[in-house]
Scaffold this active site. Sequence first.
Site, PDB file in Angstrom:
ATOM      1  N   LYS A 192       0.819  -1.209   0.000  1.00 31.25           N
ATOM      2  CA  LYS A 192       0.000   0.000   0.000  1.00 31.25           C
ATOM      3  C   LYS A 192       0.858   1.266   0.000  1.00 31.25           C
ATOM      4  CE  LYS A 192      -4.172  -2.124   0.932  1.00 31.25           C
ATOM      5  NZ  LYS A 192      -3.816  -3.476   1.279  1.00 31.25           N
TER       6      LYS A 192
HETATM    7  C1  LIG Z   1      -4.511  -4.608   0.880  1.00 32.82           C
HETATM    8  C2  LIG Z   1      -3.745  -5.872   0.894  1.00 32.82           C
HETATM    9  C3  LIG Z   1      -4.053  -6.911   0.015  1.00 32.82           C
HETATM   10  C4  LIG Z   1      -5.217  -6.858  -0.937  1.00 32.82           C
HETATM   11  O1  LIG Z   1      -5.056  -5.857  -1.904  1.00 32.82           O
HETATM   12  P1  LIG Z   1      -6.330  -5.327  -2.719  1.00 32.82           P
HETATM   13  O2  LIG Z   1      -5.823  -4.202  -3.540  1.00 32.82           O
HETATM   14  O3  LIG Z   1      -7.323  -4.900  -1.694  1.00 32.82           O
HETATM   15  O4  LIG Z   1      -6.828  -6.463  -3.525  1.00 32.82           O
HETATM   16  C5  LIG Z   1      -3.232  -8.020   0.044  1.00 32.82           C
HETATM   17  N1  LIG Z   1      -2.194  -8.116   0.902  1.00 32.82           N
HETATM   18  C6  LIG Z   1      -1.875  -7.137   1.760  1.00 32.82           C
HETATM   19  C7  LIG Z   1      -0.725  -7.312   2.686  1.00 32.82           C
HETATM   20  C8  LIG Z   1      -2.637  -5.972   1.789  1.00 32.82           C
HETATM   21  O5  LIG Z   1      -2.324  -4.994   2.643  1.00 32.82           O
END
Ligand SMILES: *Cc1c(COP(=O)(O)O)cnc(C)c1O
Length: 462
Positions: free
Chosen positions: A112
């Site tokens: 993120k």
């Molecule tokens: C947010 C997240 C996901 C999922 O990603 P999306 O974009 O919501 O599909 C997977 N793994 C981790 C560690 C995350 O923080």
Amino acid sequence: MNYISTRGRAPVLSFEEAMMTGLARDGGLYVPQEIPRLSEPEIAALAGLSYEEAAFRVMRPFLGDTFTDEAFRDIIARAYGGFGHAARAPLVQIGANHFLLELFHGPTLAFKDFAMQLIGQLFRAALSRRGERLTIIGATSGDTGSAAIEAFRGLEGVDVFILFPRGRVSEVQRRQMTTPSEPNVHAIALDSDFDACQARVKDLFNDLAFRDEVRLAGVNSINWARVLAQVVYYFTSAVSLGAPHRPVSFTVPTGNFGDIFAGYIARRMGLPVERLVVATNQNDILHRALSTGRYEVQGVTPTISPSMDIQVSSNFERALFDAYGRDGAAVTQLMDELKSTGGFEISQGVIDRLRDTFVSGRASEEETRTTIARTAAETGEVLCPHSAVGVHVAGAHLGPVPMITLATAHPGKFPDAVEAATGQRPALPLRMADIFDRPERVTDLPDDLDALRQFIRERITN
Ligand SMILES: *Cc1c(COP(=O)(O)O)cnc(C)c1O
């Protein structure tokens, strides 16, 4: 470059306006009116560039005249300067034709950060130019919230409110949200699950009077700028394995469909992506939808990969919009049906179109644990539970086309699950090691819209 809503009834916006707005006023999500393409020579020329320069070239066509080239280069440099790895998104091999894309070297140790650090810098630049203030609000299953807080803490003209489901995020995730001491950071523990947090954020956005009153802006994965930032590492990793001359496939641990949708955009831009594999944990609405054609909410079960404990996958709406020939009325009808009955049927032609690009699989808790243990034993690579879901699901799709599985978080963020699987407690990087000693600041609130509105009005600092 203009942006239109997936529901077809919101104003057409510029990149900057779409970024500041988040959710469209008709309840839809903004998407570019056209997807720009990179030519084969342009893709080939990305080889060997710094991550920052590749990011500039991949994202630039989506921005219109929002920023000068010089300003945008500066934004990118600031966004990724705090990462703990010079490559930003290094690729490591874990098996024959199977590679892991490490996306956890940012300040909060999850992928993120790629989007959120960029958004922080984009907002900073846009707000200072416009002399305005904003209220950022987001829902998180763990990693978005910490990444958003890290990106906006102390930023003048911005208050950041993050809702997380109380007791359902890991201790490190919670502390990353509750330990920053800047007064513009507001962590809210909601007495419910992630879907409720996300629903309340949507409710706040759909209250147009409140939205204007506090100048709400969203940074959840529905924000187009976040999707865009994630497109970059699909390009850099594929090019380092021989694209555009050789196709690759990706397996993506998926919750809200944001990250994998970025892979879809990369493919639409001309990157030769053979398959995009949706990997879910036992909260498998996407796997069921792609397998059966019926998208149906079934409630959330907590798992050891909490950032994927999601049943309503917001960004899937963007994929549906394209698969339905960009028919906003058709998407509106599906979303209304979802709201009133908890599900909808995807028509046969559309499901076939989706299956041209996306395949899917799921991992049980046991399979996730086994994958963490086996991968550590065979390769020395310690996976976080989310990445392990990806590696497990990718296993069924390995072949002559190189597979890149996205490693979405650092194992040290989920120490209990990793220790249970391997017997070894993964350490946090040194720069974060004091997080357990810092005081926490958090407000518990019931799952109640009025209480939320009141809290936000009272706490806005500027
Ligand atoms: C947010 C997240 C996901 C999922 O990603 P999306 O974009 O919501 O599909 C997977 N793994 C981790 C560690 C995350 O923080």
